[in-house]
Design an enzyme around this catalytic site. Structure first.
Site, mmCIF file in Angstrom:
data_model
loop_
_atom_site.group_PDB
_atom_site.id
_atom_site.type_symbol
_atom_site.label_atom_id
_atom_site.label_comp_id
_atom_site.label_asym_id
_atom_site.label_seq_id
_atom_site.Cartn_x
_atom_site.Cartn_y
_atom_site.Cartn_z
ATOM 1 N N GLU A 170 0.800 -1.226 0.000
ATOM 2 C CA GLU A 170 0.000 0.000 0.000
ATOM 3 C C GLU A 170 0.830 1.271 0.000
ATOM 4 O O GLU A 170 0.896 2.002 0.983
ATOM 5 C CB GLU A 170 -0.962 0.016 1.195
ATOM 6 C CG GLU A 170 -1.961 -1.114 1.150
ATOM 7 C CD GLU A 170 -3.176 -0.873 2.025
ATOM 8 O OE1 GLU A 170 -3.117 0.019 2.896
ATOM 9 O OE2 GLU A 170 -4.187 -1.551 1.824
ATOM 10 N N GLU A 358 -5.269 -8.464 0.187
ATOM 11 C CA GLU A 358 -6.049 -8.221 1.406
ATOM 12 C C GLU A 358 -7.486 -7.963 1.031
ATOM 13 O O GLU A 358 -7.773 -7.313 0.022
ATOM 14 C CB GLU A 358 -5.571 -6.974 2.176
ATOM 15 C CG GLU A 358 -4.273 -7.121 2.893
ATOM 16 C CD GLU A 358 -3.884 -5.847 3.641
ATOM 17 O OE1 GLU A 358 -4.774 -5.046 4.018
ATOM 18 O OE2 GLU A 358 -2.680 -5.649 3.835
HETATM 19 C C1 PNW Z 1 -4.701 -1.915 5.149
HETATM 20 N N1 PNW Z 1 -8.046 3.568 4.232
HETATM 21 O O1 PNW Z 1 -4.727 -0.612 5.621
HETATM 22 C C2 PNW Z 1 -3.354 -2.432 5.620
HETATM 23 O O2 PNW Z 1 -2.567 -2.993 4.602
HETATM 24 C C3 PNW Z 1 -3.433 -3.318 6.807
HETATM 25 O O3 PNW Z 1 -2.199 -3.304 7.494
HETATM 26 C C4 PNW Z 1 -4.591 -2.871 7.671
HETATM 27 O O4 PNW Z 1 -4.619 -3.465 8.921
HETATM 28 C C5 PNW Z 1 -5.857 -3.163 6.871
HETATM 29 O O5 PNW Z 1 -5.821 -2.580 5.598
HETATM 30 C C6 PNW Z 1 -7.116 -2.703 7.578
HETATM 31 O O6 PNW Z 1 -7.099 -1.309 7.755
HETATM 32 C C7 PNW Z 1 -5.604 0.358 5.235
HETATM 33 O O7 PNW Z 1 -8.121 4.549 5.023
HETATM 34 C C8 PNW Z 1 -5.719 1.453 6.081
HETATM 35 O O8 PNW Z 1 -8.706 3.561 3.163
HETATM 36 C C9 PNW Z 1 -6.509 2.512 5.740
HETATM 37 C C10 PNW Z 1 -7.224 2.482 4.548
HETATM 38 C C11 PNW Z 1 -7.133 1.390 3.712
HETATM 39 C C12 PNW Z 1 -6.325 0.333 4.063
#
Ligand code: PNW
Length: 451
Positions: A170, A358
Site C-alpha cells: 500500500e 487483502e
Molecule cells: C490496510 N483507508 O490498511 C493495511 O494494509 C493493513 O495493514 C490494515 O490493517 C488493513 O488494511 C485494515 O485497515 C488500510 O483509510 C488502512 O482507506 C486505511 C485504509 C485502507 C487500508
C-alpha cells in the site's frame, strides 16, 4: 426442495489459492528482542495522542513467540497460503549495514514451520515499519536504495523456500497517510511537492526492490507488490460508465500503479501537480516499471464514478453518509469493487496474474450463547466473494485470495480498538478463538465454493 432450475454455480477453480494475511508490526510484538532496531511506528505509537487509547505494537499478538500456534490456526482453517511481512529492522537494525543473524533465524523458523504445515508463505518486504535510523525516512531518496539492498538480501536468504515476494504494501497509505494527512507514522503534513517526492521514493523503492530481488533470488521467483489502488466502479454496467470508471482508475492512481505499469507519470498528473510534480532522475521510471510476475490488490472500499460531458469525461461521487460501513468509518461496503477493481486493472494493463492480497472487515464481535457470531463480517465476505467469483468465471486471471486478517491485531492509528480478525484475540491472555467468520471461511475452503 422444489427449485425449478439448477442452482447457480458458486464454486471457485480447484487450484484457487486460499490464504490469510498479517503484517509484522501488527502481530509480532517483541520489539526489543534479538537485536531488532527501532522503527518509525515504535516512535509514532509511543508519541502521546497519535494512536487510539495510547496503544502500541510492543506486544501486539506476541506472534514472535507464538508463531507456531498461529500456524496451527491456519492449518485448522485449511489455508494453503499465508501472506506475512518481514520486519526490516530485525534484519538490518539500522536500516542498512550489518545484518542481524537472529532476525534472519526468526524468519527461517517461521518459513520452515509454515512449509512443514503445508502452507506456502508469500512474503511482503515492507509493510510500513521503517527502520528509524534511516535519516529522513521516505523523504530521503537513499531510503529507496536501502530498501532494495534489504529486499535483495532477504530474497537471497529465503528464495530457496519462498517463491513469491511482494515488495511494498500500500504505497498510498504509508506515503499519504504518513506524510500528507499525518495520521500514520511519521505523522507529517508536507506540502504537495514534499508529498509527491515521498510518493516517488516509495514507488522507486518498489522498482529497485524488484530489480534487487531478481538479481539475488533463485530463478523463477515471482515478484509483485500489494497495491491499494483506488478503485472506481461504474454507477451502472453500461459501456459509457465502464469507460468512465476505467479512465478514472488510470488517472487517480497516476502516482502509483499507473506509473508502475506504464513507466511514466501521465500528463494528467503532471499537469495537475505543476511545479509540485516529483523530481525524477534518469533511470527512475525504468526501474519503477520493472516487469512484474503478478499484481496483488488490497480491496476494501469502492469509489463510484459516472460518465460526464465535461473535459475529464467522468465525475466521481464522494462517499455518502447513508452508505453502509463496517466498524471503521473509512470502510464503506461495496461488494462490486471486488469485481470492478481487478477488472479495471486487467483491462488497463493486462497483468498475467492477479491476487487479492487483502480483503476483510472490522466488525463488532457479539458473543451469543458462547459463540462469536460476527454475522456482519460473514455477510460482507460472502458478498465480496460473489464478485470475485464472477471475476474468475469471466476469465480474469485471479489466482488467489488472502483474507485480512488471520486474527485481531494492532490496527495502526486505531490501536486494538478495531478488530479485523477472523480469530478473536484476548490481548490480556493472548488466547485466540475462532469467530463464526473463521468457521465460514474454513467451509468455503473445504468445499471450494461460497457457503
Ligand atoms: C490496510 N483507508 O490498511 C493495511 O494494509 C493493513 O495493514 C490494515 O490493517 C488493513 O488494511 C485494515 O485497515 C488500510 O483509510 C488502512 O482507506 C486505511 C485504509 C485502507 C487500508
Amino acid at each position: 426442495g422444489s427449485a425449478k432450475a439448477a442452482p447457480i454455480d458458486l464454486s471457485f477453480p480447484k487450484d484457487f489459492r486460499w490464504g490469510v494475511a498479517t503484517a509484522a508490526y501488527q502481530i509480532e510484538g517483541a520489539v526489543h528482542e534479538d537485536g531488532r532496531g527501532q522503527t518509525n511506528w515504535d516512535v509514532f505509537s509511543h508519541t502521546p495522542g497519535k494512536v487510539a487509547n495510547g496503544d502500541n505494537g510492543d506486544v501486539a499478538c506476541d506472534s514472535y513467540h507464538r508463531y507456531a500456534d498461529d500456524i496451527q490456526l491456519m492449518k485448522n482453517l485449511g489455508v494453503g497460503t499465508y501472506r506475512m511481512s518481514l520486519a526490516w529492522s530485525r534484519i538490518f537494525p539500522e536500516g542498512r549495514g550489518k545484518p542481524n543473524q537472529k532476525g534472519i533465524d526468526y524468519y527461517n523458523r517461521v518459513v520452515d514451520t509454515l512449509l512443514a504445515a503445508g502452507i506456502e508463505p508469500y512474503v511482503t518486504l515492507f509493510h510500513w515499519d521503517l527502520p528509524q535510523a534511516l535519516p529522513g525516512g521516505w523523504q530521503n531518496r537513499d531510503t529507496a536504495l536501502a530498501f532494495a539492498d534489504y529486499a535483495g538480501f532477504m530474497a537471497g536468504k529465503l528464495s530457496d523456500r519462498v517463491h513469491n515476494f511482494m515488495t511494498v504494501n500500500e504505497l498510498r497509505c504509508f506515503t499519504d497517510l504518513g506524510h500528507q494527512v499525518g495520521i500514520h507514522a511519521p505523522g507529517l503534513k508536507l506540502d504537495a511537492a514534499g508529498v509527491n517526492q515521498v510518493r516517488h521514493h516509495g514507488t522507486l523503492a518498489h522498482g529497485l526492490g524488484v530489480q534487487a530481488i531478481r538479481a539475488q533470488a533463485k530463478p523463477g521467483t515471482q515478484v509483485g507488490l500489494a497495491d491499494n489502488t483506488v478503485f472506481y466502479c461504474p454507477v451502472m454496467e453500461t459501456p459509457e460508465h465502464i469507460a468512465a470508471a476505467k479512465k478514472a482508475t488510470r488517472e487517480k492512481n497516476a502516482m502509483f500503479l499507473t506509473a508502475i505499469m506504464e513507466g511514466r507519470y501521465i500528463d494528467e498528473y503532471l499537469t495537475e501537480q505543476g511545479a509540485a510534480a516529483p523530481k525524477v532522475q534518469a533511470g527512475d521510471m525504468a526501474a519503477i516499471s520493472s516487469p512484474l510476475d503478478f499484481v496483488a490488490l488490497n480491496i476494501y472500499t469502492p469509489e463510484w464514478v459516472r460518465a460526464d460531458d465535461g473535459p475529464a469525461g467522468y465525475v466521481t461521487i464522494p462517499h455518502i453518509a447513508s452508505s453502509p460501513r463496517m466498524a471503521s468509518p473509512w470502510l464503506v461496503v461495496g461488494p462490486e469493487v471486488a469485481y470492478w477493481g481487478p477488472r479495471m486493472v486487467s483491462e488497463l494493463w493486462g497483468p498475467k496474474t492477479l491476487y487479492i492480497s487483502e480483503n476483510g472487515a472490522s466488525a463488532d464481535d457479539p458473543v451469543i450463547n458462547g459463540h462469536i457470531d460476527d454475522v456482519d463480517r460473514v455477510m460482507y465476505l460472502r458478498n465480496y466473494f460473489g464478485n470475485f467469483r464472477r471475476l474468475v468465471a469471466e476469465g480474469y486471471p485471479l489466482k488467489g485470495y488472502f483474507l485480512w486478517s488471520l486474527m485481531d491485531n494492532f490496527e495502526w492509528a486505531d490501536g486494538y480498538g478495531k478488530r479485523f480478525g477472523i480469530h478473536y484475540v484476548d490481548f490480556a491472555t493472548q488466547v485466540r478463538t475462532p469467530k463464526l467468520s473463521a468457521l465460514w471461511y474454513r467451509e468455503v475452503i473445504r468445499q471450494g465454493r461460497i457457503v
